[in-house]
Write a protein that holds these residues in place. Structure first.
Motif, PDB file in Angstrom:
ATOM      1  N   LYS A  31       1.058  -3.732   1.456  1.00  0.00           N
ATOM      2  CA  LYS A  31       0.001  -3.008   0.889  1.00  0.00           C
ATOM      3  C   LYS A  31      -1.524  -3.284   1.680  1.00  0.00           C
ATOM      4  N   GLU A  32      -1.864  -4.687   1.801  1.00  0.00           N
ATOM      5  CA  GLU A  32      -3.152  -4.896   2.373  1.00  0.00           C
ATOM      6  C   GLU A  32      -3.234  -4.676   3.680  1.00  0.00           C
ATOM      7  N   MET A  33      -1.934  -4.775   4.477  1.00  0.00           N
ATOM      8  CA  MET A  33      -2.047  -4.214   5.742  1.00  0.00           C
ATOM      9  C   MET A  33      -2.298  -2.832   5.868  1.00  0.00           C
ATOM     10  N   ILE A  34      -1.617  -2.103   5.017  1.00  0.00           N
ATOM     11  CA  ILE A  34      -1.720  -0.566   5.212  1.00  0.00           C
ATOM     12  C   ILE A  34      -3.163  -0.085   4.518  1.00  0.00           C
TER      13      ILE A  34
ATOM     14  N   ILE B  42       0.065   6.997   8.454  1.00  0.00           N
ATOM     15  CA  ILE B  42       1.566   6.877   8.189  1.00  0.00           C
ATOM     16  C   ILE B  42       2.157   8.064   8.597  1.00  0.00           C
ATOM     17  N   ARG B  43       3.333   8.115   9.329  1.00  0.00           N
ATOM     18  CA  ARG B  43       4.022   9.102   9.783  1.00  0.00           C
ATOM     19  C   ARG B  43       5.524   9.230   9.231  1.00  0.00           C
TER      20      ARG B  43
ATOM     21  N   THR C 265       2.128   2.490  -0.056  1.00  0.00           N
ATOM     22  CA  THR C 265       1.656   3.226   1.020  1.00  0.00           C
ATOM     23  C   THR C 265       0.319   4.182   0.393  1.00  0.00           C
ATOM     24  N   SER C 266       0.255   3.968  -0.870  1.00  0.00           N
ATOM     25  CA  SER C 266      -0.706   5.010  -1.577  1.00  0.00           C
ATOM     26  C   SER C 266      -0.685   6.479  -1.256  1.00  0.00           C
ATOM     27  N   MET C 267       0.566   6.643  -1.363  1.00  0.00           N
ATOM     28  CA  MET C 267       1.208   8.293  -1.045  1.00  0.00           C
ATOM     29  C   MET C 267       2.112   8.633  -1.752  1.00  0.00           C
TER      30      MET C 267
ATOM     31  N   GLU D 273       1.483  15.357   2.223  1.00  0.00           N
ATOM     32  CA  GLU D 273       0.516  16.135   2.431  1.00  0.00           C
ATOM     33  C   GLU D 273       0.142  16.164   3.958  1.00  0.00           C
ATOM     34  N   ASN D 274       0.123  15.151   4.464  1.00  0.00           N
ATOM     35  CA  ASN D 274      -0.328  14.853   6.007  1.00  0.00           C
ATOM     36  C   ASN D 274       0.628  15.141   6.778  1.00  0.00           C
ATOM     37  N   GLY D 275       1.904  15.644   6.636  1.00  0.00           N
ATOM     38  CA  GLY D 275       2.726  15.907   7.511  1.00  0.00           C
ATOM     39  C   GLY D 275       3.813  14.967   7.635  1.00  0.00           C
TER      40      GLY D 275
END
Length: 380
Positions: free
Chosen positions: A138-141, A149-150, A198-200, A230-232
């Protein structure tokens, strides 16, 4: 407050462990003052294990009426979690709830609203949030080391359970008793970590759930879900209790590389140039960005269940931030509800889900559940 007085509702496997940790003074600033369970065997165990400083109750009415605690830990069957939490908030009590937050988001949303109205400290037993591997991820992301993120992919199939496990309690693996199978019982931690690190949250889900595929049970024991963000970006979640040997591999790919957590290690494939930038500048026929493989050192130890209890107590006494706010319990449950609803309707499910439709579909299965009349007196 001298010490935070804590009562535990439900002293099955997890509740008894929490009670013992408190009684043995493993949680600073806390003391165990009350226990509640409906099963005579568990009550007898409690009488033989704890001294007169711990009150023991066989019914929640008397338990709550005792006013012998400042907060409660809920470790009962899944369906009871929101109802008991709401009751506690109405009485001005702090709450730490075992996972999952509940069985369906409609009820959990009501619990969250009650928590907010009460102003009390509400935490969820997401003990895997104390695991240094996921804290580092989480810290790194959050720091942007992966870029945008993909793709996310979690294969979590090391949950093998034999038929004897399911036969050990009439509440197990039933719609009436648990409200689901592998998603609600084994996977709440992974479903939480998937979106927390990922906060997603996905915007929609398409899932294939297989019910009683490997065992004689009525709920899901094999799931493959595909999600869109949402970002694809896209994601896949694969889980089962019928596969051996199993796998636990979490992979996240971004513009700047990929991270994999597997076998207790966090490995980072760091690109020297972002994938989009390389694509814009490269003119050859074949090529890809160079990368360096780094095994990220992990510091610290997982404090697990006691770590979450300690954090909750510290939040009450000292106001420290919660590592696992109770209101966030709805997120992982939303994912599992969406997967089931997708399978039941054989269609895509948008998030947030249609909570009334999910409840309607769940109730239909509860009404057909083989154990509907058998599970009322069992705990976890």
């Amino acid at each position: 407050m001298r010490k935070m007085r804590i009562g535990v509702i439900g002293i099955g496997n997890m509740g008894s462990a929490h009670a013992l940790s408190l009684f043995k003074n493993e949680i600073a600033g806390a003391e165990l003052t009350a226990l509640c369970d409906a099963i005579p065997e568990r009550l007898q165990w409690a009488k033989e294990t704890f001294d007169e400083s711990v009150q023991i109750f066989d019914h929640t009415e008397a338990f709550f009426a005792s006013s012998s605690f400042d907060g409660i830990i809920i470790a009962t069957p899944h369906y009871d979690h929101p109802e008991l939490a709401i009751r506690a908030f109405e009485l001005g009590l702090h709450v730490l709830c075992e996972k999952p937050a509940g069985v369906y988001t409609k009820q959990v949303r009501q619990m969250n609203e009650a928590a907010k109205a009460s102003g009390k400290v509400f935490s969820m037993m997401y003990n895997q949030r104390t695991n240094p591997l996921y804290l580092k991820l989480k810290e790194m992301i959050d720091a942007g080391e992966l870029g945008e993120i993909r793709r996310t992919n979690w294969i979590i199939t090391n949950w093998f359970r034999p038929q004897s496990y399911y036969d050990s309690g009439t509440w197990r693996a039933t719609w009436a008793g648990e409200g689901g199978g592998v998603l609600i019982n084994q996977d709440p931690h992974q479903l939480d970590l998937w979106q927390w690190t990922t906060s997603m949250m996905p915007k929609r889900v398409r899932a294939a759930c297989y019910f009683g595929k490997y065992r004689n049970i009525e709920v899901e024991d094999d799931v493959t879900a595909f999600v869109e963000y949402e970002n694809g970006a896209t994601g896949v979640f694969v889980t089962t209790t019928g596969e051996a040997p199993g796998t636990n591999r979490f992979e996240i790919c971004g513009d700047l590389g990929k991270i994999v957590i597997e076998d207790g290690k966090l490995t980072f494939w760091r690109l020297h140039m972002s994938a989009p930038e390389f694509n814009r500048s490269f003119t050859g026929k074949f090529g890809q960005p160079e990368h360096t493989v780094i095994e990220i050192p992990i510091e610290g130890k997982e404090s697990a269940h006691n770590g979450i209890i300690q954090n909750w107590v510290d939040a009450v006494i000292e106001g420290v931030p919660l590592l696992a706010p109770g209101e966030e319990g709805i997120n992982g449950l939303m994912l599992s509800n969406a997967m089931l609803l997708s399978a039941w309707t054989d269609n895509w499910v948008d998030l947030p889900i249609d909570e009334d439709l999910f409840y309607e579909q769940l109730q239909a299965r509860i009404n057909e559940s083989q154990s509907k009349k058998l599970i009322s007196h069992e705990t976890r």
